[in-house]
Design a protein around this motif. Structure first.
Motif, PDB file in Angstrom:
ATOM      1  N   ILE A  48       0.666  -1.580  -0.033  1.00  0.00           N
ATOM      2  CA  ILE A  48       0.003   0.126  -0.054  1.00  0.00           C
ATOM      3  C   ILE A  48       0.960   1.628  -0.584  1.00  0.00           C
ATOM      4  CG2 ILE A  48      -1.267   1.217   1.585  1.00  0.00           C
ATOM      5  CD1 ILE A  48      -3.356  -1.102  -0.159  1.00  0.00           C
ATOM      6  N   GLY A  49       0.300   2.208  -0.942  1.00  0.00           N
ATOM      7  CA  GLY A  49       1.359   3.326  -1.171  1.00  0.00           C
ATOM      8  C   GLY A  49       2.569   3.469  -1.845  1.00  0.00           C
ATOM      9  N   ARG A  50       3.032   2.251  -2.431  1.00  0.00           N
ATOM     10  CA  ARG A  50       3.834   1.763  -3.322  1.00  0.00           C
ATOM     11  C   ARG A  50       3.408   1.878  -4.400  1.00  0.00           C
ATOM     12  NH1 ARG A  50       8.310   0.805  -0.309  1.00  0.00           N
ATOM     13  NH2 ARG A  50       7.814   0.199   2.084  1.00  0.00           N
ATOM     14  N   SER A  51       4.519   1.502  -5.476  1.00  0.00           N
ATOM     15  CA  SER A  51       3.839   2.391  -6.971  1.00  0.00           C
ATOM     16  C   SER A  51       4.403   0.239  -7.558  1.00  0.00           C
ATOM     17  CB  SER A  51       4.973   2.821  -7.985  1.00  0.00           C
ATOM     18  OG  SER A  51       6.511   2.366  -7.776  1.00  0.00           O
ATOM     19  N   HIS A  52       3.107   0.532  -8.783  1.00  0.00           N
ATOM     20  CA  HIS A  52       2.867  -0.490  -9.783  1.00  0.00           C
ATOM     21  C   HIS A  52       4.427  -1.338 -10.027  1.00  0.00           C
ATOM     22  CE1 HIS A  52       0.542  -2.858 -11.694  1.00  0.00           C
ATOM     23  NE2 HIS A  52       1.606  -3.263 -12.689  1.00  0.00           N
ATOM     24  N   SER A 109       1.498   7.169  -6.197  1.00  0.00           N
ATOM     25  CA  SER A 109       1.484   6.185  -7.123  1.00  0.00           C
ATOM     26  C   SER A 109       1.038   5.445  -8.532  1.00  0.00           C
ATOM     27  CB  SER A 109       1.835   5.131  -5.914  1.00  0.00           C
ATOM     28  OG  SER A 109       2.915   5.714  -4.791  1.00  0.00           O
ATOM     29  N   GLY A 110      -0.438   5.678  -8.250  1.00  0.00           N
ATOM     30  CA  GLY A 110      -1.002   4.690  -9.262  1.00  0.00           C
ATOM     31  C   GLY A 110      -0.911   5.972 -10.779  1.00  0.00           C
ATOM     32  N   PRO A 143       8.302   6.135  -0.615  1.00  0.00           N
ATOM     33  CA  PRO A 143       8.657   6.716  -0.190  1.00  0.00           C
ATOM     34  C   PRO A 143       9.544   7.791  -0.250  1.00  0.00           C
ATOM     35  CG  PRO A 143      10.400   5.572   0.897  1.00  0.00           C
ATOM     36  CD  PRO A 143       9.312   4.263  -0.214  1.00  0.00           C
ATOM     37  N   ALA A 144      10.839   8.317  -1.678  1.00  0.00           N
ATOM     38  CA  ALA A 144      11.485   9.029  -1.890  1.00  0.00           C
ATOM     39  C   ALA A 144      10.567  10.323  -2.415  1.00  0.00           C
ATOM     40  CB  ALA A 144      11.788   8.701  -3.516  1.00  0.00           C
ATOM     41  N   PRO A 145      11.053  11.374  -2.434  1.00  0.00           N
ATOM     42  CA  PRO A 145      10.243  12.814  -2.192  1.00  0.00           C
ATOM     43  C   PRO A 145       9.394  13.122  -3.933  1.00  0.00           C
ATOM     44  CG  PRO A 145      12.693  13.002  -1.648  1.00  0.00           C
ATOM     45  CD  PRO A 145      12.782  11.758  -1.934  1.00  0.00           C
ATOM     46  N   ARG A 176       7.925  13.695   4.619  1.00  0.00           N
ATOM     47  CA  ARG A 176       8.460  14.247   5.238  1.00  0.00           C
ATOM     48  C   ARG A 176      10.107  14.647   3.805  1.00  0.00           C
ATOM     49  NH1 ARG A 176       6.147  11.779   9.494  1.00  0.00           N
ATOM     50  NH2 ARG A 176       7.044   9.143   9.084  1.00  0.00           N
ATOM     51  N   ALA A 177      10.233  13.552   3.371  1.00  0.00           N
ATOM     52  CA  ALA A 177      11.584  13.713   2.677  1.00  0.00           C
ATOM     53  C   ALA A 177      11.828  15.111   1.745  1.00  0.00           C
ATOM     54  CB  ALA A 177      11.763  12.025   1.950  1.00  0.00           C
ATOM     55  N   ALA A 178      10.088  15.486   1.425  1.00  0.00           N
ATOM     56  CA  ALA A 178      10.991  16.716   0.744  1.00  0.00           C
ATOM     57  C   ALA A 178      10.331  18.033   1.565  1.00  0.00           C
ATOM     58  CB  ALA A 178       9.045  16.464  -0.178  1.00  0.00           C
TER      59      ALA A 178
END
Length: 216
Positions: A48-52, A109-110, A143-145, A176-178
């Motif tokens: 969940i929250g991650r790219s394809h 991410s979609g 989670p990269a910005p 947060r990273a951004a």
């Protein structure tokens, strides 16, 4: 001096449309079918929250490239069928959007195709048309910005003046990273404690969002 918020960046799945429950159900079913038994909690943790692309890499590492390709195509088919059968906006989201006066955009991410489908099914696409950004446009997904910085740059807004509304741990970590303020929506699948962290406001009802943004 904290900059006033000039742009609210919304994630899509689980923040605008109540699709993460559908995605988690489909991933659990595919795992059982294709040889990687997963609980819903494991799906939330891993996917969940991650790219394809990120999900595909995980499946390939576990089951091989051929199974990963099958998993991907089956997921797209089953997810589309279940979205068509009954997708709704996240509870309280229409009221929150109606009360917001700040500029908004979407960064997910979609893929654009997936967002056209899910946002279209819920009547939200026109609200954000022309202000929708996908992880397919950047090198690294959450989670990269990268995606949130891309959205801020394209919108002409300093990252420090952006607020991100997310429902996943990779999402709040990316915000947060951004260098952006993160608002973690805990009314979905991800527990509140997994969203909590520095520079992050965790909330449970989307109707609270306009007031929280005004206070921060």
């Amino acid at each position: 001096m904290i900059k006033p918020i000039e742009l609210v960046i919304f994630d899509c799945d689980g923040v605008l449309v109540d699709s993460e429950r559908i995605a988690a159900r489909v991933q659990v079913a595919l795992g059982a079918e294709l040889g990687w038994p997963l609980t819903e909690a494991e799906v939330v943790e891993r996917f969940i929250g991650r790219s394809h692309a990120s999900i595909g890499e995980q499946v390939a590492a576990r089951l091989g490239d051929a199974t990963a390709a099958l998993w991907s195509s089956r997921f797209e088919q089953l997810h589309r069928e279940q979205v068509d059968a009954g997708l709704a906006p996240v509870d309280g989201l229409p009221e929150a959007l109606a009360a917001l006066t700040l500029p908004t955009c979407v960064a997910s991410s979609g893929s654009h195709e997936k967002m056209r489908h899910t946002l279209g099914r819920t009547g939200l696409y026109e609200h954000f048309a022309g202000r929708i950004f996908s992880a397919t446009e950047v090198d690294r997904g959450k989670p990269a910005p990268d995606l949130f910085l891309h959205a801020a740059r394209r919108s002409g807004v300093d990252p420090a003046a952006c607020a991100v509304v997310e429902d996943s741990r990779p999402g709040v970590e990316a915000a947060r990273a951004a260098g952006m303020r993160a608002f973690g929506y805990a009314g979905g699948l991800t527990p509140a404690e997994r969203l909590a962290g520095p520079g992050t406001v965790v909330f449970h009802d989307m109707r609270e969002l306009p007031g929280l943004l005004a206070a921060h």
